[in-house]
Design an enzyme around this catalytic site. Structure first.
Site, PDB file in Angstrom:
ATOM      1  N   LYS A  42       0.807  -1.194   0.000  1.00  0.00           N
ATOM      2  CA  LYS A  42       0.000   0.000   0.000  1.00  0.00           C
ATOM      3  C   LYS A  42       0.854   1.263   0.000  1.00  0.00           C
ATOM      4  O   LYS A  42       0.410   2.331  -0.424  1.00  0.00           O
ATOM      5  CB  LYS A  42      -0.886   0.027   1.268  1.00  0.00           C
ATOM      6  CG  LYS A  42      -1.847  -1.105   1.383  1.00  0.00           C
ATOM      7  CD  LYS A  42      -2.568  -1.032   2.754  1.00  0.00           C
ATOM      8  CE  LYS A  42      -3.451  -2.241   2.964  1.00  0.00           C
ATOM      9  NZ  LYS A  42      -3.916  -2.315   4.366  1.00  0.00           N
ATOM     10  N   ASP A 102      14.210  -0.272   2.350  1.00  0.00           N
ATOM     11  CA  ASP A 102      14.802  -0.536   3.652  1.00  0.00           C
ATOM     12  C   ASP A 102      15.878  -1.613   3.441  1.00  0.00           C
ATOM     13  O   ASP A 102      16.994  -1.299   3.031  1.00  0.00           O
ATOM     14  CB  ASP A 102      13.655  -0.964   4.589  1.00  0.00           C
ATOM     15  CG  ASP A 102      14.063  -1.129   6.034  1.00  0.00           C
ATOM     16  OD1 ASP A 102      15.235  -0.951   6.354  1.00  0.00           O
ATOM     17  OD2 ASP A 102      13.199  -1.452   6.866  1.00  0.00           O
ATOM     18  N   ASP A 158       3.577   3.773   7.023  1.00  0.00           N
ATOM     19  CA  ASP A 158       2.670   3.510   8.142  1.00  0.00           C
ATOM     20  C   ASP A 158       3.394   2.961   9.363  1.00  0.00           C
ATOM     21  O   ASP A 158       4.518   2.472   9.279  1.00  0.00           O
ATOM     22  CB  ASP A 158       1.612   2.486   7.724  1.00  0.00           C
ATOM     23  CG  ASP A 158       2.194   1.083   7.598  1.00  0.00           C
ATOM     24  OD1 ASP A 158       3.194   0.913   6.865  1.00  0.00           O
ATOM     25  OD2 ASP A 158       1.680   0.154   8.249  1.00  0.00           O
TER      26      ASP A 158
HETATM   27  C1  PRP Z   1       7.235  -1.549   3.302  1.00  0.00           C
HETATM   28  C2  PRP Z   1       7.538  -0.408   2.364  1.00  0.00           C
HETATM   29  C3  PRP Z   1       8.282  -1.089   1.235  1.00  0.00           C
HETATM   30  C4  PRP Z   1       9.020  -2.222   1.942  1.00  0.00           C
HETATM   31  C5  PRP Z   1      10.449  -1.849   2.115  1.00  0.00           C
HETATM   32  O1  PRP Z   1       6.086  -2.199   2.812  1.00  0.00           O
HETATM   33  O2  PRP Z   1       6.342   0.180   1.894  1.00  0.00           O
HETATM   34  O3  PRP Z   1       7.372  -1.624   0.292  1.00  0.00           O
HETATM   35  O4  PRP Z   1       8.379  -2.397   3.221  1.00  0.00           O
HETATM   36  O5  PRP Z   1      11.150  -2.791   2.862  1.00  0.00           O
HETATM   37  P1  PRP Z   1      12.336  -3.683   2.335  1.00  0.00           P
HETATM   38  O6  PRP Z   1      13.243  -2.829   1.490  1.00  0.00           O
HETATM   39  O7  PRP Z   1      12.998  -4.112   3.615  1.00  0.00           O
HETATM   40  O8  PRP Z   1      11.781  -4.847   1.589  1.00  0.00           O
HETATM   41  P2  PRP Z   1       5.246  -3.237   3.648  1.00  0.00           P
HETATM   42  O9  PRP Z   1       5.615  -4.633   3.205  1.00  0.00           O
HETATM   43  O10 PRP Z   1       5.397  -2.949   5.114  1.00  0.00           O
HETATM   44  O11 PRP Z   1       3.747  -3.018   3.186  1.00  0.00           O
HETATM   45  P3  PRP Z   1       2.929  -1.657   2.940  1.00  0.00           P
HETATM   46  O12 PRP Z   1       3.520  -1.005   1.725  1.00  0.00           O
HETATM   47  O13 PRP Z   1       1.549  -2.141   2.689  1.00  0.00           O
HETATM   48  O14 PRP Z   1       3.067  -0.801   4.173  1.00  0.00           O
HETATM   49 MG    MG Z   2       5.325  -1.331   0.807  1.00  0.00          MG
END
Ligand code: PRP
Ligand code: MG
Length: 180
Positions: A42, A102, A158
Site C-alpha cells: 500500500k 529498507d 505507516d
Molecule cells: C514496506 C515499504 C516497502 C518495503 C520496504 O512495505 O512500503 O514496500 O516495506 O522494505 P524492504 O526494502 O525491507 O523490503 P510493507 O511490506 O510494510 O507493506 P505496505 O507497503 O503495505 O506498508
Molecule cells: Mg510497501
C-alpha cells in the site's frame, strides 16, 4: 503537526518540490517510450499517483502487493507477491515505484519476478531510501530523499496501518510504539 509525531523530517512542500523534479526528470528520460508505473501497495500509492501527475508524458499504471513473511516488526527475508500486474508488460519500460527502500528485499524480489515478463527495461524509484539498512546492496535508480534509520511515517509510510495519510514525513514518538 500530529500529536504522535516527534519531528517533521520532510515537509509537505519539500515532498511536492522533489516529486515535481523527479517527474520532470523522468519525463525527459522516458520521452517517446511506452512507460508503465508499477506501484507497490500500500505504501507507494500516494507517491506513485503524485509522481504520475508530475510527469508530462503518457504513462500507464499498474499495482502490485508484495509482503514479507514475518511478525510485522522484523523482516524474514522472504517476500511473497500477493497481487500481480494485470496487463502484459512485455516491451514496456517499467518504473517500479515504492515509498521506501529498507533492506532492499522487496525491490529485489519484485524486480526478479517482473523480469520474467520481458519488459523493455525496469528501473526502481523510491521516495525514501534508508541506505544504512540495506541487506543486498541494491541501489535504487531514482531516490527522492536519503533518510536516517529512524521510525518514519506519513506520505504512505505507516506504523501498524496508521499515519499513511499525513502529508509530510515525520518521526514517530517512541511512546507510540512503546504502547504496543
Ligand atoms: C514496506 C515499504 C516497502 C518495503 C520496504 O512495505 O512500503 O514496500 O516495506 O522494505 P524492504 O526494502 O525491507 O523490503 P510493507 O511490506 O510494510 O507493506 P505496505 O507497503 O503495505 O506498508
Ligand atoms: Mg510497501
Amino acid at each position: 503537526m500530529h500529536e504522535d509525531i516527534k519531528s517533521v523530517l520532510i515537509t509537505e512542500e519539500q515532498i511536492k518540490k522533489r516529486v515535481q523534479e523527479m517527474g520532470e526528470q523522468l519525463s525527459k528520460e522516458y520521452a517517446g517510450k511506452r512507460v508503465i508505473l508499477i506501484c507497490l501497495l500500500k505504501g507507494a500509492a500516494f507517491f506513485a499517483c503524485d509522481l504520475s501527475r508530475a510527469m508530462s508524458i503518457p504513462v500507464r499504471m499498474e499495482f502490485m502487493v508484495a509482503s514479507s513473511y514475518g511478525d510485522g516488526t522484523t523482516t524474514s527475508g522472504s517476500v511473497a507477491v500477493r497481487l500481480d500486474v494485470k496487463d502484459d508488460i512485455a516491451g514496456m519500460h517499467v518504473l517500479l515505484v515504492d515509498d521506501i527502500i529498507d533492506t532492499g528485499l522487496t525491490f529485489a524480489r519484485v524486480k526478479t519476478l517482473l523480469e520474467t515478463k520481458k519488459p523493455a527495461s525496469i528501473k526502481t524509484v523510491a521516495m525514501c531510501d534508508k541506505e544504512d539498512r540495506r541487506q543486498n546492496g541494491l541501489e535504487a535508480d531514482y531516490v527522492g530523499f536519503t533518510i536516517p534509520d529512524e521510525f518514519v511515517v506519513g506520505y504512505g509510510l505507516d506504523y501498524a496501518g496508521d499515519y499513511r495519510n499525513l502529508p509530510f514525513i515525520g518521526v514517530l514518538k517512541p511512546s507510540v510504539y512503546a504502547r504496543a
